[in-house]
Design a protein around this motif. Structure first.
Motif, PDB file in Angstrom:
ATOM      1  N   GLY A   4       0.822  -1.210  -0.071  1.00  0.00           N
ATOM      2  CA  GLY A   4       0.021  -0.156  -0.010  1.00  0.00           C
ATOM      3  C   GLY A   4       0.732   1.230  -0.061  1.00  0.00           C
ATOM      4  N   THR A   5       0.825   1.983  -0.977  1.00  0.00           N
ATOM      5  CA  THR A   5       1.494   3.388  -1.053  1.00  0.00           C
ATOM      6  C   THR A   5       0.778   4.093  -1.898  1.00  0.00           C
ATOM      7  N   ALA A   6       0.969   5.709  -1.752  1.00  0.00           N
ATOM      8  CA  ALA A   6       0.452   6.553  -2.762  1.00  0.00           C
ATOM      9  C   ALA A   6       1.317   6.810  -3.859  1.00  0.00           C
ATOM     10  N   THR A   7       2.562   6.373  -3.808  1.00  0.00           N
ATOM     11  CA  THR A   7       3.702   6.442  -4.673  1.00  0.00           C
ATOM     12  C   THR A   7       4.345   5.161  -4.669  1.00  0.00           C
ATOM     13  N   PRO A   8       3.792   4.153  -5.601  1.00  0.00           N
ATOM     14  CA  PRO A   8       4.453   2.953  -5.860  1.00  0.00           C
ATOM     15  C   PRO A   8       5.737   3.220  -6.828  1.00  0.00           C
ATOM     16  N   MET A  26      -7.472   3.861  -4.555  1.00  0.00           N
ATOM     17  CA  MET A  26      -8.145   5.084  -3.902  1.00  0.00           C
ATOM     18  C   MET A  26      -7.958   6.171  -4.463  1.00  0.00           C
ATOM     19  N   THR A  27      -9.133   6.716  -5.126  1.00  0.00           N
ATOM     20  CA  THR A  27      -8.890   7.732  -5.901  1.00  0.00           C
ATOM     21  C   THR A  27      -9.468   9.207  -5.053  1.00  0.00           C
ATOM     22  N   GLU A  28      -9.612   9.200  -3.694  1.00  0.00           N
ATOM     23  CA  GLU A  28      -9.957  10.079  -2.706  1.00  0.00           C
ATOM     24  C   GLU A  28      -9.186  10.050  -1.766  1.00  0.00           C
ATOM     25  N   ARG A  29      -8.906  11.421  -1.058  1.00  0.00           N
ATOM     26  CA  ARG A  29      -8.242  11.235   0.178  1.00  0.00           C
ATOM     27  C   ARG A  29      -8.978  10.918   1.404  1.00  0.00           C
ATOM     28  N   PHE A  30      -8.434  10.647   2.379  1.00  0.00           N
ATOM     29  CA  PHE A  30      -9.098  10.021   3.657  1.00  0.00           C
ATOM     30  C   PHE A  30     -10.254  11.168   4.097  1.00  0.00           C
ATOM     31  N   GLN A  31     -11.539  10.487   4.303  1.00  0.00           N
ATOM     32  CA  GLN A  31     -12.459  11.757   4.942  1.00  0.00           C
ATOM     33  C   GLN A  31     -12.848  12.876   3.803  1.00  0.00           C
ATOM     34  N   GLY A  32     -12.422  12.347   2.509  1.00  0.00           N
ATOM     35  CA  GLY A  32     -12.832  13.269   1.456  1.00  0.00           C
ATOM     36  C   GLY A  32     -12.278  14.825   1.452  1.00  0.00           C
ATOM     37  N   LEU A  33     -10.716  14.829   2.072  1.00  0.00           N
ATOM     38  CA  LEU A  33     -10.105  15.950   2.270  1.00  0.00           C
ATOM     39  C   LEU A  33      -9.766  16.333   1.084  1.00  0.00           C
ATOM     40  N   GLN A  34      -9.471  17.617   0.569  1.00  0.00           N
ATOM     41  CA  GLN A  34      -8.738  18.099  -0.573  1.00  0.00           C
ATOM     42  C   GLN A  34      -7.234  17.974  -0.435  1.00  0.00           C
ATOM     43  N   LEU A  35      -6.642  17.791  -1.411  1.00  0.00           N
ATOM     44  CA  LEU A  35      -5.313  17.805  -1.613  1.00  0.00           C
ATOM     45  C   LEU A  35      -4.827  19.095  -1.337  1.00  0.00           C
ATOM     46  N   PRO A  36      -3.686  19.494  -0.821  1.00  0.00           N
ATOM     47  CA  PRO A  36      -3.137  20.727  -0.578  1.00  0.00           C
ATOM     48  C   PRO A  36      -2.867  21.420  -1.849  1.00  0.00           C
ATOM     49  N   GLN A  37      -2.593  22.811  -1.901  1.00  0.00           N
ATOM     50  CA  GLN A  37      -2.519  23.714  -2.942  1.00  0.00           C
ATOM     51  C   GLN A  37      -0.992  23.860  -2.985  1.00  0.00           C
ATOM     52  N   ILE A  38      -0.389  23.473  -4.149  1.00  0.00           N
ATOM     53  CA  ILE A  38       1.080  23.693  -4.404  1.00  0.00           C
ATOM     54  C   ILE A  38       1.248  24.998  -5.268  1.00  0.00           C
ATOM     55  N   THR A  39       2.436  25.475  -4.822  1.00  0.00           N
ATOM     56  CA  THR A  39       3.114  26.668  -5.392  1.00  0.00           C
ATOM     57  C   THR A  39       4.284  26.379  -5.695  1.00  0.00           C
ATOM     58  N   MET A  40       4.834  26.577  -6.857  1.00  0.00           N
ATOM     59  CA  MET A  40       6.152  26.384  -7.445  1.00  0.00           C
ATOM     60  C   MET A  40       6.834  27.735  -7.235  1.00  0.00           C
ATOM     61  N   ILE A  41       8.064  27.593  -6.686  1.00  0.00           N
ATOM     62  CA  ILE A  41       8.989  28.907  -6.778  1.00  0.00           C
ATOM     63  C   ILE A  41      10.018  28.473  -7.483  1.00  0.00           C
ATOM     64  N   ASP A  42      10.524  29.513  -8.327  1.00  0.00           N
ATOM     65  CA  ASP A  42      11.744  29.204  -9.427  1.00  0.00           C
ATOM     66  C   ASP A  42      12.847  29.870  -8.704  1.00  0.00           C
ATOM     67  N   LEU A  43      13.834  29.182  -8.229  1.00  0.00           N
ATOM     68  CA  LEU A  43      14.747  29.787  -7.254  1.00  0.00           C
ATOM     69  C   LEU A  43      15.867  30.555  -8.176  1.00  0.00           C
ATOM     70  N   GLN A  44      15.940  30.407  -9.649  1.00  0.00           N
ATOM     71  CA  GLN A  44      16.756  31.074 -10.430  1.00  0.00           C
ATOM     72  C   GLN A  44      15.873  32.489 -10.377  1.00  0.00           C
ATOM     73  N   ARG A  45      14.784  32.667 -10.470  1.00  0.00           N
ATOM     74  CA  ARG A  45      14.293  33.858 -10.529  1.00  0.00           C
ATOM     75  C   ARG A  45      14.317  34.624  -9.494  1.00  0.00           C
ATOM     76  N   GLN A  46      14.052  34.159  -8.465  1.00  0.00           N
ATOM     77  CA  GLN A  46      14.351  34.448  -6.999  1.00  0.00           C
ATOM     78  C   GLN A  46      15.554  35.014  -6.899  1.00  0.00           C
ATOM     79  N   TYR A  47      16.488  34.317  -7.080  1.00  0.00           N
ATOM     80  CA  TYR A  47      17.967  34.883  -6.827  1.00  0.00           C
ATOM     81  C   TYR A  47      18.214  36.153  -7.861  1.00  0.00           C
ATOM     82  N   HIS A  48      17.653  35.919  -9.043  1.00  0.00           N
ATOM     83  CA  HIS A  48      18.067  37.024  -9.870  1.00  0.00           C
ATOM     84  C   HIS A  48      17.354  38.320  -9.723  1.00  0.00           C
ATOM     85  N   ARG A  49      16.217  38.389  -8.794  1.00  0.00           N
ATOM     86  CA  ARG A  49      15.554  39.347  -8.124  1.00  0.00           C
ATOM     87  C   ARG A  49      15.944  39.931  -7.117  1.00  0.00           C
ATOM     88  N   LYS A  50      17.078  39.093  -6.223  1.00  0.00           N
ATOM     89  CA  LYS A  50      17.216  39.273  -5.223  1.00  0.00           C
ATOM     90  C   LYS A  50      16.372  39.207  -4.042  1.00  0.00           C
TER      91      LYS A  50
END
Length: 322
Positions: A4-8, A26-50
């Motif tokens: 059993g695993t979410a990532t075989p 299993m296509t739903e999270r336990f108790q029907g909870l929503q999956l977390p919202q994911i935000t991507m942070i581009d580190l190259q862009r962040q460093y360039h902008r200081k």
């Protein structure tokens, strides 16, 4: 046997799709909870902008402050223990290496030691470079110790716990950290893959993945699989009660297919791309792979016997082709 695993593993899922294993999804999270919202942070862009403080991007810092102000808890995932990956002489470039394994020694700042994470060899941090006698060193890379240090500088008053093989060497130490964090005796938990799965913290609403690229560039054909698995499992620690979890993934490669699949939290998307790559390169599960290690005190004998085995394998391959 029930797996059993979410990532075989790619091999296990391939076996399931080909009928060798049974497959129940299993296509739903336990108790029907929503999956977390994911935000991507581009580190190259962040460093360039200081827009970075140490190894923290401004958006991650702002979100941590917001969650802490609400009395919520935060998990920061950094899959490398110690303070930094290695130190380097500022004058001649000398880097300390393990005398047994010939790999760079990791700096552990709290104990002032350099440690090999393969064999356990440890030695005090030198006062000067043995090659040129320079006394100044630069530390390269970031581990859980450095993340912990920067947290103390960024979030005054926030309490932290760190879970890695240095702080959780025994089962008792491991359980003590888990219980303390579950009982909200700390605001932020910093850790390696030890914190990535199997834990349920009701008050954790934010997970920060400090450096997604760490696992994507190891010298293994399974690197993308490992990276996707760790990102997905770590992300799963957020919002396990009220469904309002947030995840910030810091990466230099936001377009990498493993990172993109983790963003949408789709194992099937990742599998389709990864199995095509494995097929193209004839990697498992599309082929078999064998690793052999020979040892001998006699180097000439070892080389001769290794050559015999090599020739024998080549003969077997030729006969199979016929």
């Amino acid at each position: 046997v029930l797996l059993g695993t979410a990532t075989p593993s790619i091999e296990s899922y391939h076996n399931a799709l080909s009928g060798k294993y049974g497959l129940v999804e299993m296509t739903e999270r336990f108790q029907g909870l929503q999956l977390p919202q994911i935000t991507m942070i581009d580190l190259q862009r962040q460093y360039h902008r200081k827009e970075m403080y140490g190894h923290f991007s401004d958006p991650l810092v702002d979100r941590i402050r917001e969650e802490l102000s609400k009395g919520k808890q935060v998990i920061l995932f950094q899959n490398r223990r110690g303070f930094s990956s290695f130190i380097e002489c500022q004058q001649c470039g000398w880097i300390p290496r393990c005398p047994h394994c010939d790999v760079t020694l990791t700096l552990h700042k709290k104990s002032s030691t350099l440690t090999c994470h393969y064999c356990g060899f440890s030695t005090p941090v030198p006062g000067q470079c043995p090659a040129c006698e320079e006394k100044r060193f630069t530390d390269i890379g970031v581990g859980t110790e450095k993340v912990e240090e920067q947290i103390a500088q960024l979030f005054e008053g926030a309490t932290t716990l760190r879970m890695d093989l240095d702080t959780a060497k025994t089962r008792q130490q491991y359980e003590h950290i888990i219980n303390d964090f579950s009982n909200h005796k700390a605001d932020i938990l910093i850790g390696t893959q030890m914190i990535a799965k199997g834990h349920d913290y009701p008050n954790v609403t934010l997970v920060g993945i400090m450096a997604a690229d760490l696992s994507l560039h190891v010298d293994s054909y399974t690197a993308a699989e490992t990276g996707f698995r760790l990102m997905t499992q770590a992300a799963g620690r957020a919002g396990r009660r009220d469904g309002k979890g947030r995840v910030f993934i810091q990466t230099y490669q936001p377009e990498h297919y493993a990172v993109q699949a983790a963003k949408v939290q789709s194992y099937e998307t990742f599998y389709e791309l990864e199995i095509a790559y494995r097929d193209l390169m004839s990697y498992p599960p599309m082929s078999g792979m064998l690793a052999m290690m020979l040892q001998s005190a006699d180097e000439e004998l070892l080389e001769a016997e290794a050559e015999k085995i090599k020739l024998h394998i080549l003969e077997m391959e030729i006969s199979l082709l016929r």
